[in-house]
Write an enzyme that holds these catalytic residues in place. Structure first.
Site, PDB file in Angstrom:
ATOM      1  N   GLY A  83       0.819  -1.209   0.000  1.00  0.00           N
ATOM      2  CA  GLY A  83       0.000   0.000   0.000  1.00  0.00           C
ATOM      3  C   GLY A  83       0.852   1.258   0.000  1.00  0.00           C
ATOM      4  O   GLY A  83       1.992   1.270  -0.479  1.00  0.00           O
ATOM      5  N   SER A  84       0.331   2.328   0.583  1.00  0.00           N
ATOM      6  CA  SER A  84       0.937   3.663   0.455  1.00  0.00           C
ATOM      7  C   SER A  84       2.297   3.803   1.104  1.00  0.00           C
ATOM      8  O   SER A  84       3.012   4.785   0.837  1.00  0.00           O
ATOM      9  CB  SER A  84      -0.013   4.711   1.036  1.00  0.00           C
ATOM     10  OG  SER A  84      -1.198   4.779   0.261  1.00  0.00           O
ATOM     11  N   VAL A  85       2.695   2.877   1.953  1.00  0.00           N
ATOM     12  CA  VAL A  85       4.038   2.934   2.534  1.00  0.00           C
ATOM     13  C   VAL A  85       5.097   2.771   1.446  1.00  0.00           C
ATOM     14  O   VAL A  85       6.278   3.104   1.646  1.00  0.00           O
ATOM     15  CB  VAL A  85       4.189   1.856   3.648  1.00  0.00           C
ATOM     16  CG1 VAL A  85       4.301   0.459   3.042  1.00  0.00           C
ATOM     17  CG2 VAL A  85       5.377   2.145   4.546  1.00  0.00           C
TER      18      VAL A  85
END
Length: 575
Positions: free
Chosen positions: A302-304
């Site tokens: 995801g956004s990490v």
């Protein structure tokens, strides 16, 4: 008449002298031989006389120990060591009343009497009955006076530091022929820890028994090497307790944490929950618990993952932190429409604001500038899609094969961490690149291997795999990620008095080709202090029901652990 004297008496004396010398030499050899047999090797041959099993036990090496350290002290603590126990064995041919022996052993050892009786009726010279019997139980059996029942010392592996983390250590299992390390450090370093068995060669009589006065060759066993870990004892026990608390607090199915030195790649602490006690590994019904989630569990991050995409674009000279774009709230890539996670449109935004607000549209914008081929090259340079080489058994590679497919959609979704899979160790190591000036380091958890053999002491030194991004790019990204914690979704990861850098990721879980609506993985990765990081840290929580976003679950756990580590190392406040 004069007669010449004969010399025969002299020759006779010479022969006698020679015979005397030979006699003295033979007697000396016999005396020396008896001295060796009775004094030097007396104990060994006594074992031979009482049974062949005991002597071979003496030729087995002791398994090496595993130690951790304590910050700023020379103290070390064993987390894996050996305890002397006993193997109970039977020689069925020497047992007259097999029913009585079976009943007595079954009562003392808590074994099935019927199965034991079948074992004793076998036409075998040697049958093992029970492993790892304590001295008190062994003495009780011995006092029963059971003829044909013997004992042999054997080391049992014990793990004295409860709560340390069984998934790091692994365990030692027993199969038909020998003991061997499984999973974790025990599995990866099994050869080093096991040592080398000794052996005994000698002349045998017609019944196959060794002849004590015959020629023998004895090769002593070489004990296994000891491992000294990079793990800091104080940090390890704090993070293990904290991740356990977090799993319960946020009603997650699982949680993992890893702390590293970003400049060296050394593992300072790592733990997952649920875990298992390696002292009682055989009580675990689900063997998947033996796999260490930090290196084994692959997931869409995801956004990490967005800082990796941003780093590639900045390093390629395509954008800067101040570069702007117009956020329309969604991007159409035939036949898909991709929106921001919050569904909002933000208009004119800088690249720093793209990370602060975690805009999917922003990273799609920059991955279009990069192009699929250049983007894939950077992702590979960060180490994704390959093993890190960490010295723990059962590491997974992750999967970035979608980046080789045709179509713009694959690099677009990968830019914000979907459609590719990584492991937590790969993800935190990518953040190390951003933290340390752009270098990909090889993660390691063993800093020293001490052997009693010819290898002696081997110190493991930090290893640079390659320069991934420039030091300038690293500096810019550190500032941008500090702004994410200061002004973005990650404020709960902050620590008062310090500049902390990091990024959240709330990823959907793919099941049967579709994303599950209710299941998510929350991640926060970061480091501190920003200018000269002394640690990097990743938190992963699987399916936290009590918090929808990573900013409300993984981020605050990061903040609590970061505060502890900064205090633990006595890092002066920055502001």
């Amino acid at each position: 008449m004069y007669r010449h004297k004969r010399k025969k008496p002299f020759l006779k004396d010479k022969r006698l002298l020679f015979l005397f010398a030979v006699g003295v030499l033979v007697a000396s050899i016999i005396i020396i031989r008896l001295f060796v047999l009775q004094i030097i090797r007396g104990k060994m041959y006594s074992n031979i006389a009482t049974g062949r099993h005991n002597v071979f036990a003496k030729l087995q090496p002791e398994r090496g120990k595993i130690f951790i350290k304590e910050y700023k002290t020379t103290k070390t603590y064993p987390v894996a060591m050996n305890k002397t126990t006993y193997l109970v064995y039977a020689e069925p041919s020497k047992i007259q009343n097999k029913s009585r022996v079976a009943k007595t052993l079954a009562n003392i050892l808590k074994l099935d009497e019927g199965k034991l009786k079948k074992t004793l009726y076998k036409n075998d010279p040697y049958e093992p009955i029970a492993h790892y019997v304590s001295r008190s139980i062994m003495t009780k059996i011995k006092d029963s006076g059971l003829k044909g029942v013997g004992f042999q010392e054997e080391d049992r592996r014990v793990y004295p530091e409860k709560g340390f983390g069984g998934q790091i250590l692994g365990f030692v299992g027993f199969d038909k022929t020998k003991q061997s390390g499984r999973y974790g450090l025990e599995g990866y370093f099994d050869k080093d820890l096991s040592g080398l068995s000794g052996y005994l060669k000698g002349e045998k009589d017609a019944l196959g028994r060794l002849i004590p006065w015959g020629s023998q060759t004895v090769e002593k066993a070489i004990n296994g090497a000891d491992l000294y870990l990079t793990v800091e004892r104080g940090i390890q026990f704090f993070v293990c307790n904290k991740i356990k608390e977090a799993v319960k607090k946020y009603e997650a199915s699982m949680g993992s944490v890893i702390v590293m030195n970003p400049y060296t790649g050394a593992i300072l602490a790592t733990c997952s929950y649920p875990d298992y006690d390696p002292n009682f590994y055989n009580k675990e019904k689900d063997q998947s618990v033996f796999n260490n989630p930090i290196i084994f569990n692959q997931y869409e991050p995801g956004s990490v993952f967005k800082p990796v995409t941003m780093a590639a674009a900045i390093d390629a000279g395509l954008v800067s932190p101040e570069t702007t774009f117009i956020d329309e709230g969604s991007v159409f890539i035939k036949p898909h429409t991709i929106k921001n996670s919050d569904g909002k449109r933000y208009g004119l935004q800088t690249m720093t604001q793209v990370l602060e607000k975690s805009l999917n549209t922003g990273v799609i914008y920059i991955v279009k500038l990069l192009g699929p081929k250049q983007f894939r090259a950077y992702v590979e340079r960060f180490g994704f899609g390959n093993l890190t080489g960490i010295e723990l058994d059962k590491e997974a590679m992750g999967d970035i094969s979608s980046l080789k497919k045709r179509g713009e959609i694959w690099s677009a979704t990968a830019s914000y961490g979907q459609g590719i899979s990584v492991t937590p160790i790969q993800m935190i190591n990518a953040f190390n690149v951003i933290a340390n000036g752009g270098k990909l380091m090889k993660p390691y958890i063993v800093e020293k291997i001490v052997s009693t053999g010819k290898d002696g002491e081997k110190v493991i030194k930090p290893k640079i795999i390659r320069q991934v991004i420039s030091s300038r790019t690293s500096t810019l990204l550190r500032g941008m990620l500090a702004s994410v914690v200061e002004n973005g979704h990650s404020k709960k990861a902050g620590v008062e008095g310090y500049y902390v850098a990091g990024k959240t990721g709330t990823a959907q879980i793919s099941e049967s080709g579709e994303y599950a609506k209710e299941k998510k993985i929350a991640t926060f990765a970061g480091f501190a202090p920003v200018d000269r990081p002394i640690f990097s840290l990743l938190i992963r929580l699987d399916n936290p029901k009590a918090a929808e976003w990573a900013s409300s679950s993984a981020a605050p756990v990061f903040g609590e652990i970061a505060k502890f580590i900064l205090n633990y190392y006595k890092v002066p406040s920055e502001r």
